[in-house]
Write a protein that holds these residues in place. Structure first.
Motif, mmCIF file in Angstrom:
data_model
loop_
_atom_site.group_PDB
_atom_site.id
_atom_site.type_symbol
_atom_site.label_atom_id
_atom_site.label_comp_id
_atom_site.label_asym_id
_atom_site.label_seq_id
_atom_site.Cartn_x
_atom_site.Cartn_y
_atom_site.Cartn_z
ATOM 1 N N THR A 51 -55.844 -38.763 2.210
ATOM 2 C CA THR A 51 -56.308 -38.668 0.833
ATOM 3 C C THR A 51 -55.928 -37.342 0.184
ATOM 4 N N GLN A 52 -55.823 -36.288 0.977
ATOM 5 C CA GLN A 52 -55.372 -35.007 0.423
ATOM 6 C C GLN A 52 -53.918 -35.118 -0.033
ATOM 7 N N LEU A 53 -53.089 -35.767 0.764
ATOM 8 C CA LEU A 53 -51.694 -35.966 0.374
ATOM 9 C C LEU A 53 -51.588 -36.877 -0.846
ATOM 10 N N VAL A 54 -52.443 -37.889 -0.911
ATOM 11 C CA VAL A 54 -52.451 -38.775 -2.070
ATOM 12 C C VAL A 54 -52.831 -38.002 -3.328
ATOM 13 N N TYR A 55 -53.816 -37.119 -3.206
ATOM 14 C CA TYR A 55 -54.243 -36.328 -4.366
ATOM 15 C C TYR A 55 -53.088 -35.502 -4.932
ATOM 16 N N THR A 56 -52.414 -34.735 -4.094
ATOM 17 C CA THR A 56 -51.337 -33.878 -4.587
ATOM 18 C C THR A 56 -50.139 -34.712 -5.060
ATOM 19 N N SER A 57 -49.867 -35.822 -4.385
ATOM 20 C CA SER A 57 -48.768 -36.698 -4.814
ATOM 21 C C SER A 57 -49.066 -37.321 -6.174
ATOM 22 N N PHE A 58 -50.316 -37.732 -6.373
ATOM 23 C CA PHE A 58 -50.702 -38.324 -7.650
ATOM 24 C C PHE A 58 -50.619 -37.284 -8.759
ATOM 25 N N LEU A 59 -51.004 -36.056 -8.455
ATOM 26 C CA LEU A 59 -50.915 -34.972 -9.431
ATOM 27 C C LEU A 59 -49.463 -34.768 -9.860
ATOM 28 N N LEU A 60 -48.564 -34.721 -8.888
ATOM 29 C CA LEU A 60 -47.142 -34.563 -9.180
ATOM 30 C C LEU A 60 -46.626 -35.724 -10.014
ATOM 31 N N ALA A 61 -47.027 -36.954 -9.664
ATOM 32 C CA ALA A 61 -46.570 -38.131 -10.394
ATOM 33 C C ALA A 61 -47.025 -38.105 -11.848
ATOM 34 N N CYS A 62 -48.246 -37.675 -12.095
ATOM 35 C CA CYS A 62 -48.762 -37.616 -13.465
ATOM 36 C C CYS A 62 -47.945 -36.659 -14.325
ATOM 37 N N TYR A 63 -47.649 -35.477 -13.805
ATOM 38 C CA TYR A 63 -46.843 -34.521 -14.558
ATOM 39 C C TYR A 63 -45.439 -35.058 -14.799
ATOM 40 N N ALA A 64 -44.828 -35.656 -13.764
ATOM 41 C CA ALA A 64 -43.466 -36.152 -13.893
ATOM 42 C C ALA A 64 -43.385 -37.281 -14.919
ATOM 43 N N ILE A 65 -44.307 -38.244 -14.858
ATOM 44 C CA ILE A 65 -44.292 -39.373 -15.794
ATOM 45 C C ILE A 65 -44.502 -38.889 -17.227
ATOM 46 N N TYR A 66 -45.410 -37.934 -17.402
ATOM 47 C CA TYR A 66 -45.682 -37.419 -18.752
ATOM 48 C C TYR A 66 -44.420 -36.821 -19.353
ATOM 49 N N PHE A 67 -43.730 -35.961 -18.604
ATOM 50 C CA PHE A 67 -42.565 -35.287 -19.164
ATOM 51 C C PHE A 67 -41.381 -36.230 -19.329
ATOM 52 N N VAL A 68 -41.258 -37.234 -18.487
ATOM 53 C CA VAL A 68 -40.196 -38.225 -18.671
ATOM 54 C C VAL A 68 -40.356 -38.934 -20.015
ATOM 55 N N LYS A 69 -41.599 -39.221 -20.388
ATOM 56 C CA LYS A 69 -41.858 -39.886 -21.665
ATOM 57 C C LYS A 69 -41.866 -38.901 -22.835
ATOM 58 N N PHE A 70 -42.261 -37.655 -22.571
ATOM 59 C CA PHE A 70 -42.418 -36.684 -23.648
ATOM 60 C C PHE A 70 -41.092 -36.114 -24.114
#
Length: 566
Positions: A213-232
């Protein structure tokens, strides 16, 4: 971005961050309560949600830790220390150097520089994982299995989080305020849901669950930033705000034609801040290193100290840290690094001085309130939270001392926030020598005071260290504004009536504790609380009438809802 818009964005970011910390606290408490039904207390002590960065200052529910269970709880802190050390040492210097850049900067060079956080993090993770596995006493495998997996997983999760660092800096510099809140909230929810599912269906996985779950947390954090900037990037909103990147590939490191790969001035400044961050980490986490490697306290005392430290640091996590992080960006944008107040635009200098004055007054009042009322309500708080195990031992004394430390922590956070945002490279280099002396003396004092005073010695050493840092910051601020008419340090002066009210409240609540608390039953405790509540209301009313400028600042910058989103 103008100075007034930067102020509004910084205040909004601080407000959102404080709210996010409260949300995390509620989620971790609910998650702790649920997991206690499915896992042993020993396992909870190791895999408690404090293993993640955002939940580091959560503590176990009341009654879940006894003196004999101190070892599992302290193993939790060891893994937390590993994770926070890797992340802090790998990114802190880059953040301080790059957060005061503007749209006119060569962002390709800055992004290349920021991507260096990843290899730096990998090196630190490998080194510190090796230290934690070979030089720190491991727990009994029969009690806490898979400890090695936990060490490696939390080292890896730190590296995964560092992959989002260039995106985080871009978001902060361009005041994309809601992105951080959105990303961390979604990542935390995903972690909590996965934790609940795993401990319900496969509780025998133990430490594997929380490593995953710790790895999922940091991976999800990275995914959120990446998806936001891809769209932004490339959107109309990005064009409207003059966002400096036009293609998604601009987020990646690349070679540049006829230019240095990284920004030369920022690279030099980063190295200067890196030396400082290493020393600052020792000053910030020194007692944990001493306890981890020197074993100056038994595990039971470590467990009690850990709980008191977690309780005492709640306000620092909820309020002081968001204020410090958000207004560091404000000061870095409004005033130019390395130039005195007399050589800059006076309108910006005046605004920076006014904000610094009001922030100093705000955190001073918060810290003073905690110190005055914390002295009389420490024993009651610990008794409610953990029962007689905490309230009848050294716990109340520890928490009372920690309340004084919170006051120093508050003033130091804001004063160093301004200091580090405006220092030149040469000034930072000189400060590093002082930090080296402070670090060495702090470790020595922690060791000496702990042998003579027990766990209280750690807090005493921290208070002395924090006091010296405050003196340095205040001297720097005084010199910085010496050629201008601004005097921001007047924020540390309180009116006489308010001081008298604080003094009276302290005397009344101390007498109330001696007479009514904490062995005379529920009704006497409630009366003690009511007396404190009346005193607190009187303090707040006095602040309202004696500090109208501060009240207006809080109302317009932190409480107003009609601020346009950047």
């Amino acid at each position: 971005m103008g100075s007034r818009e930067a102020l509004r964005s910084a205040a909004r970011l601080a407000t959102y961050s404080a709210g996010l910390q409260v949300l995390f606290r509620v989620l971790t408490f609910v998650l702790n309560a649920y997991t206690l039904r499915y896992l042993s207390k020993e396992m909870i002590g190791v895999v408690n949600v404090r293993l993640t960065l955002c939940n580091r200052y959560s503590s176990l529910p009341p009654g879940s830790l006894s003196v004999n269970q101190g070892e599992p709880a302290w193993i939790c802190e060891r893994l937390t220390l590993l994770y926070s050390t890797v992340v802090f040492l790998a990114r802190e210097a880059f953040r301080k150097a790059c957060l005061n850049v503007g749209a006119e900067q060569k962002w390709a060079q800055i992004i290349n520089l920021l991507w260096l956080t990843v290899p730096v993090g990998v090196l630190w993770a490998l080194l510190l994982c090796w230290v934690w596995l070979w030089f720190v006493t491991a727990p009994d495998p029969a009690l806490i299995p898979h400890y090695e997996v936990g060490v490696m997983a939390f080292g890896l999760s730190a590296v995964v989080e560092l992959l989002s660092e260039p995106l985080w800096v871009l978001a902060q510099v361009h005041m994309l305020v809601r992105l951080k809140v959105m990303a961390e909230s979604l990542a935390m929810v995903a972690k909590c849901v996965l934790t609940v599912v795993c401990v319900t269906l496969v509780p025998h996985w133990g430490l594997y669950i929380f490593s995953l779950t710790q790895l999922v947390y940091t991976s999800f954090l990275l995914a959120c930033y990446a998806i936001y900037f891809v769209k932004f990037i490339g959107s109309q909103e990005a064009q409207r705000t003059s966002f400096p990147l036009s293609r998604v590939t601009d987020l990646l490191p690349k070679l540049l034609n006829h230019q240095p790969v990284v920004h030369p001035r920022l690279a030099t400044l980063t190295w200067t801040f890196f030396k400082q961050s290493f020393l600052k980490q020792i000053l910030t986490e020194g007692e944990r290193y001493v306890m981890t490697f020197l074993n100056v306290l038994n595990f039971g005392d470590q467990g009690v100290y850990d709980i008191v430290n977690n309780l005492g640091s709640l306000v620092a996590r909820f309020l002081f840290l968001p204020i410090e992080e958000s207004f560091y960006i404000f000061f870095a944008k409004v005033v130019e690094r390395g130039k005195g107040a007399g050589h800059q635009k006076q309108e910006d200098v005046s605004m920076a001085a006014t904000v610094l004055e009001l922030l100093l007054k705000l955190v001073l009042l918060i810290g003073l309130t905690i110190t005055v009322f914390g002295y009389s309500y420490s024993q009651l708080a610990l008794d409610i939270y953990g029962g007689s195990m905490l309230s009848l031992g050294t716990g109340p004394t520890l928490l009372r001392c920690y309340c004084v430390y919170v006051l120093l922590l508050a003033v130091n956070g804001v004063s160093e926030c301004f200091t580090f945002a405006t220092m030149s490279k040469e000034e930072v280099d000189r400060y590093n020598f002082m930090m080296l002396a402070l670090s060495s003396s702090f470790l020595a004092l922690s060791y000496f005071f702990t042998w003579s005073q027990g766990a209280v010695g750690f807090i005493l050493a921290n208070c002395l260290n924090m006091g010296l840092r405050i003196v340095h910051s205040l001297q720097y601020i005084s010199r910085y504004f010496s050629l201008s008419e601004c005097r921001p340090l007047s924020g540390l002066k309180l009116p006489g009536p308010l001081l008298l009210v604080y003094l009276g409240s302290g005397i009344v609540t101390t007498f109330s504790e001696a007479v009514l608390c904490c062995e005379l039953g529920l009704m006497f405790r409630l009366l003690h609380v009511m007396i404190g509540a009346v005193c607190l209301i009187i303090v707040l009313i006095t602040i309202y009438f004696t500090e109208p400028k501060l009240v207006q600042f809080i109302r317009t910058q932190f409480l107003s809802r009609d601020k346009k989103e950047t």
